[in-house]
Scaffold this motif. Structure first.
Motif, PDB file in Angstrom:
ATOM      1  N   TYR A 185       0.888  -1.173  -0.012  1.00 48.50           N
ATOM      2  CA  TYR A 185      -0.038  -0.140  -0.057  1.00 48.50           C
ATOM      3  C   TYR A 185       0.885   1.189   0.135  1.00 48.50           C
ATOM      4  N   TYR A 187       2.244   2.735  -2.627  1.00 49.35           N
ATOM      5  CA  TYR A 187       1.788   3.290  -3.784  1.00 49.35           C
ATOM      6  C   TYR A 187       0.547   3.483  -3.686  1.00 49.35           C
ATOM      7  N   LEU A 188      -0.229   4.524  -3.968  1.00 49.57           N
ATOM      8  CA  LEU A 188      -1.678   4.571  -4.389  1.00 49.57           C
ATOM      9  C   LEU A 188      -1.759   5.035  -6.136  1.00 49.57           C
ATOM     10  N   THR A 189      -2.964   4.598  -6.163  1.00 53.61           N
ATOM     11  CA  THR A 189      -2.974   4.400  -7.642  1.00 53.61           C
ATOM     12  C   THR A 189      -3.278   6.067  -8.453  1.00 53.61           C
ATOM     13  N   ASN A 190      -3.433   7.048  -7.779  1.00 56.89           N
ATOM     14  CA  ASN A 190      -3.729   8.050  -8.420  1.00 56.89           C
ATOM     15  C   ASN A 190      -3.759   9.368  -7.525  1.00 56.89           C
ATOM     16  N   GLU A 193      -6.570   9.678  -4.574  1.00 55.27           N
ATOM     17  CA  GLU A 193      -6.494   8.795  -3.600  1.00 55.27           C
ATOM     18  C   GLU A 193      -5.323   9.405  -2.733  1.00 55.27           C
ATOM     19  N   HIS A 240      -1.481   2.575   3.821  1.00 51.31           N
ATOM     20  CA  HIS A 240      -0.906   3.634   3.226  1.00 51.31           C
ATOM     21  C   HIS A 240       0.169   4.373   4.190  1.00 51.31           C
TER      22      HIS A 240
END
Length: 282
Positions: A185, A187-190, A193, A240
């Protein structure tokens, strides 16, 4: 076909050198071996590294466990797994010590030996390299394994690089479980987020000032309701923030369990801190 896949020849070795295997730094490094190149004796893993921003080729759970220590430590700058040793050097060492050098039986080709991890670390103001071989304690009683480890030890001693064998006895099972819970977690996707994760961090900080005894899971549920998010969204951001070191547990030997952890058990930070377990790898 499967036998040929794992068979070493001089042509195959030359091709790997031509590809740049064993060279490069950080996300440009190419391991000598990948999980497709060797028959795994356990579960193999390809986690995306926090420090390198690339997929790492780890051949066992034990390698993954040590990799987590490297990821967690603020002393570590770069991680190179499955690092190849100069074959001329290892052959010479084996000859001097009268130790059989690893070779491919079917082709009589001397194999390029590897060290599990070559790590770039920051010790004080100095940047140094350390080498680590990961080997289960039960295998260290095998004369063949001991011979290979001795070649490896001498190789790194000749290079002036500290080398140590690490086994399962010195690695914490709970630390492994905690890292497995948060590692992917990082890295987040965008950017949306990332913004929500930042809001959640501020949300926790404001509550901690007034109600430090409040459970983390209750804060997560309240945040999901406040922002009309799917159930469990805040837990996702929580993992995250743990990985990014914005939420710092006071003891990584205790399980990360949001329903048991209160805000008083956490250090809520803007980022960056002297992480535990740094001394383990140095």
């Amino acid at each position: 076909m499967s036998r040929n896949k794992y068979t070493w020849t001089e042509e195959k070795i030359a091709k790997r050198y031509a590809e740049g295997r064993g060279s490069g730094d950080l996300n440009n490094y190419l391991p000598w071996l990948t999980i497709q190149d060797v028959p795994s004796e356990g579960r193999s893993h390809r986690p995306k590294g926090w420090k390198t921003n690339r997929k790492h080729e780890l051949l066992s759970d034990l390698e993954l466990s040590f990799f987590y220590y490297l990821e967690w430590s603020n002393k570590v700058i770069d991680i190179k797994e499955q690092y190849p040793l100069d074959r001329d050097d290892t052959i010479a060492i084996a000859s001097e010590k009268n130790i059989p050098h690893p070779f491919e039986n079917s082709t009589q080709t001397p194999i390029v030996m590897t060290t599990d991890f070559l790590v770039t670390t920051r010790i004080g103001k100095d940047i140094i390299h350390i080498a680590r071989s990961i080997k289960p304690s039960e295998k260290q009683e095998d004369p063949k394994v001991l011979g290979r480890l001795e070649i490896e030890r001498q190789f790194w001693q000749d290079k002036g690089v500290e080398w140590i064998v690490v086994d399962e006895k010195v690695m914490s099972k709970q630390f492994f479980k905690n890292m497995k819970y948060i590692h992917e977690y990082y890295y987040l996707t965008n950017s949306v987020e990332e913004e929500m994760a930042t809001h959640f961090l501020g949300f926790l900080a404001s509550i901690a000032m007034k109600k430090p005894e409040k459970k983390l899971i209750d804060c997560c549920n309240e945040f999901d309701t406040l922002y009309n998010l799917d159930n469990g969204s805040a837990i996702y951001y929580c993992r995250h923030l743990y990985a990014r070191q914005y939420l710092v547990t006071n003891d990584m030997e205790k399980a990360i369990q949001p329903h048991k952890i209160s805000l008083a058990d956490l250090d809520i930070r803007n980022g960056g801190f002297e992480r535990n377990y740094g001394d383990f790898i140095s």
